[in-house]
Design a protein around this motif. Structure first.
Motif, PDB file in Angstrom:
ATOM      1  N   ILE A   9       0.832  -1.205   0.000  1.00 29.36           N
ATOM      2  CA  ILE A   9       0.000   0.000   0.000  1.00 29.36           C
ATOM      3  C   ILE A   9       0.868   1.257   0.000  1.00 29.36           C
ATOM      4  O   ILE A   9       0.580   2.227  -0.699  1.00 29.36           O
ATOM      5  N   ARG A  15       1.807   8.304  -1.767  1.00 24.65           N
ATOM      6  CA  ARG A  15       0.976   7.777  -0.682  1.00 24.65           C
ATOM      7  C   ARG A  15       1.802   7.638   0.597  1.00 24.65           C
ATOM      8  O   ARG A  15       1.327   7.937   1.686  1.00 24.65           O
ATOM      9  N   THR A  43      -6.036  14.689  -5.743  1.00 23.70           N
ATOM     10  CA  THR A  43      -5.055  13.608  -5.575  1.00 23.70           C
ATOM     11  C   THR A  43      -4.918  13.250  -4.102  1.00 23.70           C
ATOM     12  O   THR A  43      -4.923  12.076  -3.734  1.00 23.70           O
ATOM     13  N   LYS A  45      -7.101  13.803  -1.675  1.00 17.67           N
ATOM     14  CA  LYS A  45      -8.349  13.200  -1.205  1.00 17.67           C
ATOM     15  C   LYS A  45      -8.416  11.726  -1.604  1.00 17.67           C
ATOM     16  O   LYS A  45      -8.812  10.876  -0.797  1.00 17.67           O
ATOM     17  N   TYR A  46      -8.020  11.415  -2.823  1.00 14.16           N
ATOM     18  CA  TYR A  46      -8.017  10.033  -3.292  1.00 14.16           C
ATOM     19  C   TYR A  46      -7.131   9.159  -2.396  1.00 14.16           C
ATOM     20  O   TYR A  46      -7.544   8.093  -1.944  1.00 14.16           O
ATOM     21  N   HIS A  47      -5.918   9.608  -2.138  1.00 19.26           N
ATOM     22  CA  HIS A  47      -4.973   8.803  -1.349  1.00 19.26           C
ATOM     23  C   HIS A  47      -5.373   8.727   0.128  1.00 19.26           C
ATOM     24  O   HIS A  47      -5.171   7.692   0.768  1.00 19.26           O
ATOM     25  N   ASN A  49      -8.483   8.726   1.165  1.00 26.86           N
ATOM     26  CA  ASN A  49      -9.567   7.733   1.163  1.00 26.86           C
ATOM     27  C   ASN A  49      -9.004   6.318   1.050  1.00 26.86           C
ATOM     28  O   ASN A  49      -9.489   5.398   1.706  1.00 26.86           O
ATOM     29  N   TYR A  50      -7.996   6.154   0.230  1.00 25.15           N
ATOM     30  CA  TYR A  50      -7.371   4.840   0.038  1.00 25.15           C
ATOM     31  C   TYR A  50      -6.726   4.352   1.335  1.00 25.15           C
ATOM     32  O   TYR A  50      -6.913   3.213   1.740  1.00 25.15           O
ATOM     33  N   LEU A  51      -5.991   5.237   1.996  1.00 25.72           N
ATOM     34  CA  LEU A  51      -5.348   4.876   3.269  1.00 25.72           C
ATOM     35  C   LEU A  51      -6.387   4.565   4.339  1.00 25.72           C
ATOM     36  O   LEU A  51      -6.211   3.639   5.137  1.00 25.72           O
ATOM     37  N   ASN A  52      -7.472   5.321   4.339  1.00 24.53           N
ATOM     38  CA  ASN A  52      -8.546   5.085   5.303  1.00 24.53           C
ATOM     39  C   ASN A  52      -9.236   3.748   5.019  1.00 24.53           C
ATOM     40  O   ASN A  52      -9.484   2.963   5.935  1.00 24.53           O
ATOM     41  N   LYS A  53      -9.512   3.482   3.763  1.00 24.52           N
ATOM     42  CA  LYS A  53     -10.163   2.229   3.353  1.00 24.52           C
ATOM     43  C   LYS A  53      -9.333   1.007   3.746  1.00 24.52           C
ATOM     44  O   LYS A  53      -9.858  -0.037   4.109  1.00 24.52           O
ATOM     45  N   HIS A  54      -8.009   1.156   3.705  1.00 29.68           N
ATOM     46  CA  HIS A  54      -7.111   0.053   4.048  1.00 29.68           C
ATOM     47  C   HIS A  54      -6.650   0.096   5.514  1.00 29.68           C
ATOM     48  O   HIS A  54      -5.687  -0.555   5.901  1.00 29.68           O
TER      49      HIS A  54
END
Length: 91
Positions: A9, A15, A43, A45-47, A49-54
């Motif tokens: 990740i 990231r 960009t 916000k995307y990352h 969200n990705y870190l939060n999702k994982h």
């Protein structure tokens, strides 16, 4: 302990930069991270969200701002750090 999944990740340099920033400055809000890191809003916000999702970071809504904390920080430390930031910014 960093697992292989976490390494994968955080393999992306951008990231990883965001994750390290949140570890160093817990409780930072989205626009603050954007301003300091100079990462474009969408960009970033995307990352985030990705870190939060994982499950690497926690997103917490406070007074209209989304604030971010590393999952390595215990939840009870969030309030302590939030209060210390108020003191530091009012000085």
């Amino acid at each position: 302990m960093i697992t292989e999944k976490i390494e994968k990740i955080l393999e992306l340099e951008l990231r990883n930069k965001i994750f390290i920033f949140i570890q160093e400055y817990p409780g930072s809000h989205l626009r603050e991270i954007e301003r300091i890191t100079k990462i474009p809003y969408s960009t970033l916000k995307y990352h985030l969200n990705y870190l939060n999702k994982h499950n690497l970071i926690i997103e917490k809504q406070e007074k209209g701002n989304n604030k971010y904390y590393s999952k390595t920080i215990k939840s009870e430390d969030i309030n302590i750090r939030k209060n210390s930031r108020k003191i530091a910014t009012s000085a």
